[in-house]
Motif scaffolding. Sequence first.
Motif, PDB file in Angstrom:
ATOM      1  N   TRP A  51       0.900  -1.125   0.130  1.00  0.00           N
ATOM      2  CA  TRP A  51      -0.156  -0.210   0.023  1.00  0.00           C
ATOM      3  C   TRP A  51       0.872   1.153   0.029  1.00  0.00           C
ATOM      4  O   TRP A  51       0.492   2.368  -0.662  1.00  0.00           O
ATOM      5  N   LEU A  52       1.973   1.160   0.931  1.00  0.00           N
ATOM      6  CA  LEU A  52       2.659   2.581   0.619  1.00  0.00           C
ATOM      7  C   LEU A  52       3.690   2.720  -0.287  1.00  0.00           C
ATOM      8  O   LEU A  52       3.763   3.624  -1.053  1.00  0.00           O
ATOM      9  N   THR A  55       0.582   4.152  -2.993  1.00  0.00           N
ATOM     10  CA  THR A  55       0.162   5.311  -2.847  1.00  0.00           C
ATOM     11  C   THR A  55       1.415   6.449  -3.080  1.00  0.00           C
ATOM     12  O   THR A  55       1.159   7.692  -2.848  1.00  0.00           O
ATOM     13  N   LEU A  57       3.876   6.560  -0.879  1.00  0.00           N
ATOM     14  CA  LEU A  57       4.363   7.194   0.430  1.00  0.00           C
ATOM     15  C   LEU A  57       5.740   6.474   0.649  1.00  0.00           C
ATOM     16  O   LEU A  57       6.729   7.262   1.217  1.00  0.00           O
ATOM     17  N   SER A  58       6.064   5.387   0.144  1.00  0.00           N
ATOM     18  CA  SER A  58       7.459   4.802   0.364  1.00  0.00           C
ATOM     19  C   SER A  58       8.793   5.404  -0.283  1.00  0.00           C
ATOM     20  O   SER A  58       9.896   5.379  -0.065  1.00  0.00           O
ATOM     21  N   HIS A  93      -2.962  -0.144   7.912  1.00  0.00           N
ATOM     22  CA  HIS A  93      -2.668   0.907   6.779  1.00  0.00           C
ATOM     23  C   HIS A  93      -2.908   2.206   7.420  1.00  0.00           C
ATOM     24  O   HIS A  93      -2.128   3.318   7.316  1.00  0.00           O
ATOM     25  N   TYR A  97      -0.048   5.175   8.047  1.00  0.00           N
ATOM     26  CA  TYR A  97      -0.241   6.386   7.622  1.00  0.00           C
ATOM     27  C   TYR A  97      -0.028   7.466   8.645  1.00  0.00           C
ATOM     28  O   TYR A  97       0.386   8.366   8.415  1.00  0.00           O
ATOM     29  N   PRO A 136       1.529  13.012  -2.093  1.00  0.00           N
ATOM     30  CA  PRO A 136       1.370  11.567  -1.743  1.00  0.00           C
ATOM     31  C   PRO A 136       0.812  11.616  -0.409  1.00  0.00           C
ATOM     32  O   PRO A 136       0.260  10.215  -0.306  1.00  0.00           O
ATOM     33  N   ALA A 140      -2.506   9.050  -0.174  1.00  0.00           N
ATOM     34  CA  ALA A 140      -2.888   7.907   1.055  1.00  0.00           C
ATOM     35  C   ALA A 140      -3.993   8.194   1.626  1.00  0.00           C
ATOM     36  O   ALA A 140      -4.824   7.425   2.009  1.00  0.00           O
ATOM     37  N   ASP A 143      -7.226   7.376  -0.215  1.00  0.00           N
ATOM     38  CA  ASP A 143      -7.351   6.143  -0.465  1.00  0.00           C
ATOM     39  C   ASP A 143      -7.797   5.316   0.814  1.00  0.00           C
ATOM     40  O   ASP A 143      -8.635   4.287   0.865  1.00  0.00           O
ATOM     41  N   LEU A 144      -7.161   5.841   2.305  1.00  0.00           N
ATOM     42  CA  LEU A 144      -7.619   5.226   3.370  1.00  0.00           C
ATOM     43  C   LEU A 144      -9.190   5.586   3.333  1.00  0.00           C
ATOM     44  O   LEU A 144      -9.970   4.932   3.847  1.00  0.00           O
TER      45      LEU A 144
END
Length: 334
Positions: A51-52, A55, A57-58, A93, A97, A136, A140, A143-144
């Motif tokens: 997921w990271l 989105t 974020l990673s 998740h 986040y 980003p 996230a 999407d959450l």
Amino acid sequence: MSTTHEERAAGAQDVIPASTLVELIDSHLYMPFPFRRNPHEAAAAAGVDHWLRATGLSDEPGVSAMITQTRPAELASYISPDADPGILQLVAHQIAYQFVFDDRAEEVGRHRPGSLLPMLCESIAILRDGAPPSTPLGAALSDLNRQIRERCTPAQAARWAWKSREYVHGLLYEAVGQSHPSPIPSGLCTSIRSLTAGVEPFYPLCEAAQPRELTSGELHHPLMRRLSRLSADAAVWIPDLFSAVKEQRSGEMINLALAYQRAHRCTLPVAVTLAIQQINRTIREFESLCDEIEPELSHSGVGYVEGMAGWIRGCYYWSRTVPRYADAAAPVPL
């Protein structure tokens, strides 16, 4: 928070000799909830990593290393040992986040709280109005938000969004308190900590994990409201004990143990012991109110309260070994 000389003296006398803060905490902290973990933890950890990446974020600086240090799926597993894989993944998740969001807010707002405004306003617009994201972090959160609406009832999703907005606002209060030229009073410290705990946005997920939606009478029962406050406070104050050394070194102010240390001008072990006494009172009141309200609750209501207890248990067992708080295993600073 009491700041009497009597409390300080009592705390100093009651400190059990320990070589590390972990030993000190384990010797003093009242923890009636046994260790448990969810059998789907490994899958949830893999899901968080995916997921990271999905989105974006990673790809943000420092995020991958921070996730390795904080293990969000492990915390989710300890908190929600009976949750189905879908709820567990949602909890993991959201924890991931909030770790990213909280660290970013701390970094950005440390010296100039006003510089947090674009980040916080984007989050509020997404949570309140369903606005499209532009970063980003916003992607996230958006999407959450979608995942929550798909799994929860409309009422549960609305409660999640409301509690999440309260958490976002709390980070601005934290930045203001952190940048204040003189140490803020203990009472304000704990008030800010209750806002930034980020625990209450998870309660709608505790509800969604139950067979039926809770009734209005259960959700708004005075004892249920008190239980939610006690659970959130205990859950966030426990990590404060383990993070005290780390946060003392970095100059952080919003921490229960450090608030006691400033108020009493005592050593960190004494301050941690005093903080533990407050946490123990909170957990015992939580237990007592659980027994009092249980006869009035449905099966789902009982499960919801057990979910609150899971936050107290989970934060304790996670904090003891998570790499982020490794300083707590070092020799006790005097």
